[in-house]
Design a protein around this motif. Structure first.
Motif, PDB file in Angstrom:
ATOM      1  N   ALA A 139      44.517  41.097  48.151  1.00 12.65           N
ATOM      2  CA  ALA A 139      45.121  39.802  48.095  1.00 12.65           C
ATOM      3  C   ALA A 139      45.623  39.862  49.552  1.00 12.65           C
ATOM      4  O   ALA A 139      45.463  38.198  50.142  1.00 12.65           O
ATOM      5  CB  ALA A 139      46.543  39.637  47.119  1.00 12.65           C
ATOM      6  N   LEU A 140      45.551  40.318  49.853  1.00 15.66           N
ATOM      7  CA  LEU A 140      45.985  40.732  51.441  1.00 15.66           C
ATOM      8  C   LEU A 140      44.763  39.560  52.444  1.00 15.66           C
ATOM      9  O   LEU A 140      45.230  38.400  53.517  1.00 15.66           O
ATOM     10  CB  LEU A 140      46.270  41.202  52.814  1.00 15.66           C
ATOM     11  N   VAL A 141      43.424  40.433  52.408  1.00 20.21           N
ATOM     12  CA  VAL A 141      42.324  40.283  53.270  1.00 20.21           C
ATOM     13  C   VAL A 141      42.278  38.769  52.448  1.00 20.21           C
ATOM     14  O   VAL A 141      41.573  38.120  53.004  1.00 20.21           O
ATOM     15  CB  VAL A 141      42.087  41.395  52.538  1.00 20.21           C
ATOM     16  N   GLU A 142      42.382  38.758  51.305  1.00 25.40           N
ATOM     17  CA  GLU A 142      42.164  36.912  50.744  1.00 25.40           C
ATOM     18  C   GLU A 142      42.602  35.674  52.137  1.00 25.40           C
ATOM     19  O   GLU A 142      42.446  34.965  51.890  1.00 25.40           O
ATOM     20  CB  GLU A 142      41.885  37.345  49.613  1.00 25.40           C
ATOM     21  N   GLU A 143      43.768  36.250  51.802  1.00 30.52           N
ATOM     22  CA  GLU A 143      44.418  35.242  52.825  1.00 30.52           C
ATOM     23  C   GLU A 143      43.805  35.065  54.004  1.00 30.52           C
ATOM     24  O   GLU A 143      43.613  34.262  54.154  1.00 30.52           O
ATOM     25  CB  GLU A 143      45.790  35.422  52.982  1.00 30.52           C
ATOM     26  N   ASP A 144      43.735  36.591  54.608  1.00 28.80           N
ATOM     27  CA  ASP A 144      43.388  36.795  56.022  1.00 28.80           C
ATOM     28  C   ASP A 144      41.947  35.747  56.149  1.00 28.80           C
ATOM     29  O   ASP A 144      41.517  35.242  57.167  1.00 28.80           O
ATOM     30  CB  ASP A 144      43.511  37.329  56.774  1.00 28.80           C
ATOM     31  N   CYS A 145      40.980  36.097  54.896  1.00 28.47           N
ATOM     32  CA  CYS A 145      39.379  36.251  55.349  1.00 28.47           C
ATOM     33  C   CYS A 145      39.158  35.185  54.311  1.00 28.47           C
ATOM     34  O   CYS A 145      37.796  35.144  53.749  1.00 28.47           O
ATOM     35  CB  CYS A 145      39.078  37.726  55.453  1.00 28.47           C
ATOM     36  N   GLY A 146      39.257  35.081  53.624  1.00 33.78           N
ATOM     37  CA  GLY A 146      39.306  34.514  52.211  1.00 33.78           C
ATOM     38  C   GLY A 146      38.163  34.928  51.164  1.00 33.78           C
ATOM     39  O   GLY A 146      38.672  36.185  51.318  1.00 33.78           O
ATOM     40  N   ARG A 147      38.611  33.880  49.946  1.00 31.13           N
ATOM     41  CA  ARG A 147      38.308  35.150  48.255  1.00 31.13           C
ATOM     42  C   ARG A 147      36.672  35.878  48.080  1.00 31.13           C
ATOM     43  O   ARG A 147      36.510  36.534  47.715  1.00 31.13           O
ATOM     44  CB  ARG A 147      37.619  33.867  47.644  1.00 31.13           C
ATOM     45  N   GLU A 148      35.831  34.946  49.488  1.00 35.84           N
ATOM     46  CA  GLU A 148      34.524  35.310  49.822  1.00 35.84           C
ATOM     47  C   GLU A 148      35.012  36.731  49.774  1.00 35.84           C
ATOM     48  O   GLU A 148      33.764  37.880  49.440  1.00 35.84           O
ATOM     49  CB  GLU A 148      33.070  34.704  50.038  1.00 35.84           C
ATOM     50  N   VAL A 149      34.561  37.094  50.599  1.00 31.99           N
ATOM     51  CA  VAL A 149      35.081  38.150  51.648  1.00 31.99           C
ATOM     52  C   VAL A 149      35.851  39.537  51.236  1.00 31.99           C
ATOM     53  O   VAL A 149      35.692  40.938  50.584  1.00 31.99           O
ATOM     54  CB  VAL A 149      36.184  38.384  53.325  1.00 31.99           C
ATOM     55  N   ALA A 150      37.147  39.052  50.347  1.00 29.10           N
ATOM     56  CA  ALA A 150      37.227  39.871  49.743  1.00 29.10           C
ATOM     57  C   ALA A 150      37.039  40.462  48.466  1.00 29.10           C
ATOM     58  O   ALA A 150      36.908  41.871  47.810  1.00 29.10           O
ATOM     59  CB  ALA A 150      39.278  38.924  48.804  1.00 29.10           C
ATOM     60  N   LEU A 151      36.617  39.504  47.311  1.00 27.43           N
ATOM     61  CA  LEU A 151      35.120  39.869  47.387  1.00 27.43           C
ATOM     62  C   LEU A 151      34.117  41.220  46.467  1.00 27.43           C
ATOM     63  O   LEU A 151      34.062  41.926  46.157  1.00 27.43           O
ATOM     64  CB  LEU A 151      34.500  38.594  45.510  1.00 27.43           C
ATOM     65  N   ALA A 152      33.859  40.738  48.560  1.00 29.71           N
ATOM     66  CA  ALA A 152      32.683  41.889  48.608  1.00 29.71           C
ATOM     67  C   ALA A 152      33.130  43.157  49.135  1.00 29.71           C
ATOM     68  O   ALA A 152      32.575  43.985  49.228  1.00 29.71           O
ATOM     69  CB  ALA A 152      32.586  40.873  49.964  1.00 29.71           C
ATOM     70  N   VAL A 153      34.625  43.481  49.665  1.00 33.00           N
ATOM     71  CA  VAL A 153      35.040  44.244  49.728  1.00 33.00           C
ATOM     72  C   VAL A 153      35.072  45.340  48.323  1.00 33.00           C
ATOM     73  O   VAL A 153      34.765  46.258  48.316  1.00 33.00           O
ATOM     74  CB  VAL A 153      36.100  44.274  50.407  1.00 33.00           C
ATOM     75  N   ALA A 154      35.797  44.184  47.722  1.00 26.80           N
ATOM     76  CA  ALA A 154      35.943  44.762  46.212  1.00 26.80           C
ATOM     77  C   ALA A 154      34.679  45.613  45.563  1.00 26.80           C
ATOM     78  O   ALA A 154      35.146  46.467  45.167  1.00 26.80           O
ATOM     79  CB  ALA A 154      36.680  44.018  45.225  1.00 26.80           C
ATOM     80  N   ARG A 155      33.542  44.966  45.810  1.00 27.35           N
ATOM     81  CA  ARG A 155      32.581  45.174  45.243  1.00 27.35           C
ATOM     82  C   ARG A 155      32.108  46.312  46.318  1.00 27.35           C
ATOM     83  O   ARG A 155      31.394  47.480  45.302  1.00 27.35           O
ATOM     84  CB  ARG A 155      31.076  44.680  45.303  1.00 27.35           C
ATOM     85  N   GLU A 156      32.394  46.531  47.575  1.00 28.43           N
ATOM     86  CA  GLU A 156      31.882  47.783  47.953  1.00 28.43           C
ATOM     87  C   GLU A 156      32.503  49.114  47.438  1.00 28.43           C
ATOM     88  O   GLU A 156      31.909  50.485  47.768  1.00 28.43           O
ATOM     89  CB  GLU A 156      32.431  47.339  49.708  1.00 28.43           C
ATOM     90  N   LEU A 157      33.764  49.346  47.227  1.00 26.15           N
ATOM     91  CA  LEU A 157      34.959  50.081  46.970  1.00 26.15           C
ATOM     92  C   LEU A 157      34.692  50.453  45.257  1.00 26.15           C
ATOM     93  O   LEU A 157      36.164  51.222  44.567  1.00 26.15           O
ATOM     94  CB  LEU A 157      36.177  49.740  47.234  1.00 26.15           C
ATOM     95  N   VAL A 158      33.650  49.724  45.058  1.00 19.97           N
ATOM     96  CA  VAL A 158      33.709  49.774  43.665  1.00 19.97           C
ATOM     97  C   VAL A 158      35.602  49.401  42.709  1.00 19.97           C
ATOM     98  O   VAL A 158      35.169  50.103  41.653  1.00 19.97           O
ATOM     99  CB  VAL A 158      33.099  50.969  42.470  1.00 19.97           C
ATOM    100  N   LEU A 159      35.618  48.368  42.821  1.00 20.50           N
ATOM    101  CA  LEU A 159      37.047  48.207  42.295  1.00 20.50           C
ATOM    102  C   LEU A 159      36.641  46.685  41.533  1.00 20.50           C
ATOM    103  O   LEU A 159      35.746  46.267  41.615  1.00 20.50           O
ATOM    104  CB  LEU A 159      38.174  47.587  43.559  1.00 20.50           C
ATOM    105  N   PHE A 160      37.711  46.269  40.862  1.00 19.05           N
ATOM    106  CA  PHE A 160      37.452  45.851  39.638  1.00 19.05           C
ATOM    107  C   PHE A 160      37.732  44.360  40.810  1.00 19.05           C
ATOM    108  O   PHE A 160      38.317  44.484  41.835  1.00 19.05           O
ATOM    109  CB  PHE A 160      38.702  44.699  38.839  1.00 19.05           C
TER     110      PHE A 160
END
Length: 274
Positions: free
Chosen positions: A190-211
């Motif tokens: 959520a903090l990453v999304e605040e700083d970098c936007g939703r697209e980046v946060a979702l990409a990082v979640a996919r990289e880490l195999v997270l929901f």
């Protein structure tokens, strides 16, 4: 003067220092989980957006000795102790663990946290790290959450704190608290999304195999943990259960639609599912 929340724009033109405070008998996932999210974000932006430098710099702080013994027995080596000089912290997180009560009674730690609260852009806790914030008086009049098993104790010991038992994490102004263990990774996303936007946060979640980032208001007790809908012996039925959990159902489903999900097809297919 502390920077207001949201001052860093989505491009993050300068590194933001993320510091995580730990101590002996800390829960190791409270430490490594959130830090990995921030670290992976920097890596993803270098690899996919051509960033020339890290958007986050990470720092592990120890309340006392440089070597921290986690509750699992594994040891972590801190970048520095609280008494050592360091750069300006943008985001400070306090980890939880069975050693938190001892840490929350340490007057030097509490004084250090209070002082940093006036300087950092964001202050937060993972799991039972909320007890340190509460003992320092920083949660007074604020909404907060902690591990589900410690919510009642937090509310009893600190009645001035507005304890909410269900959320994964809570933001109250520039102060953040999260539920237990892996919820710290949800908070970090959520903090990453605040700083970098939703697209980046979702990409990082996919990289880490997270929901793909659970919303903060989701209950700590997910449907998967609170029910026993799946069968050990019927994979087709399990597919339906998992599909229903992920779907937003707006009306009754016919047996034909159900058949498409199970592969059994045809009218009456629902009746043949055990």
């Amino acid at each position: 003067m502390p920077q207001p929340v949201g001052l860093l724009d989505r491009s993050l033109t300068r590194p933001a220092r993320v510091a995580l405070l730990a101590y002996d008998d800390v829960q190791i996932l409270d430490v490594t989980g959130p830090l990995e999210v921030f670290g992976r974000t920097s890596r993803w932006l270098r690899e996919h957006r051509g960033a020339s430098s890290d958007c986050y710099t990470l720092e592990l702080l120890s309340t006392q000795a440089p070597v921290i013994r986690s509750s699992s027995g594994l040891r972590l080596h801190a970048d520095r102790t609280l008494g050592s000089p360091g750069g300006r912290i943008d985001t400070l997180l306090i980890a939880g663990g069975i050693g938190v009560q001892r840490t929350a009674q340490d007057a030097q730690v509490l004084a250090w946290v209070r002082a940093r609260a006036l300087q950092v852009r964001r202050l937060g806790s993972v799991c039972t790290g909320a007890f340190v914030l509460a003992e320092a008086g920083l949660l007074d009049g604020r909404r907060a959450v902690t591990h589900w098993s410690a919510c009642d104790e937090l509310a009893r010991r600190f009645p001035q704190v507005k304890v909410e038992r269900d959320p994964i994490f809570i933001r109250d102004g520039s102060l953040y608290t999260s539920a237990g263990v892996t919820a710290g990774m949800d908070l970090a996303l959520a903090l990453v999304e605040e700083d970098c936007g939703r697209e980046v946060a979702l990409a990082v979640a996919r990289e880490l195999v997270l929901f793909l980032r659970r919303p903060g208001g989701q209950s700590q007790f997910s449907v998967q943990l609170s029910t026993r809908g799946e069968s050990r012996h019927d994979p087709d039925w399990n597919r339906v259960v998992r599909w229903c959990r992920g779907a937003r159902l707006r009306g009754p489903l016919g047996s034909v639609h159900h058949g498409r999900q199970t592969g059994r097809g045809g009218p009456g297919g629902l009746h043949r599912v055990p």
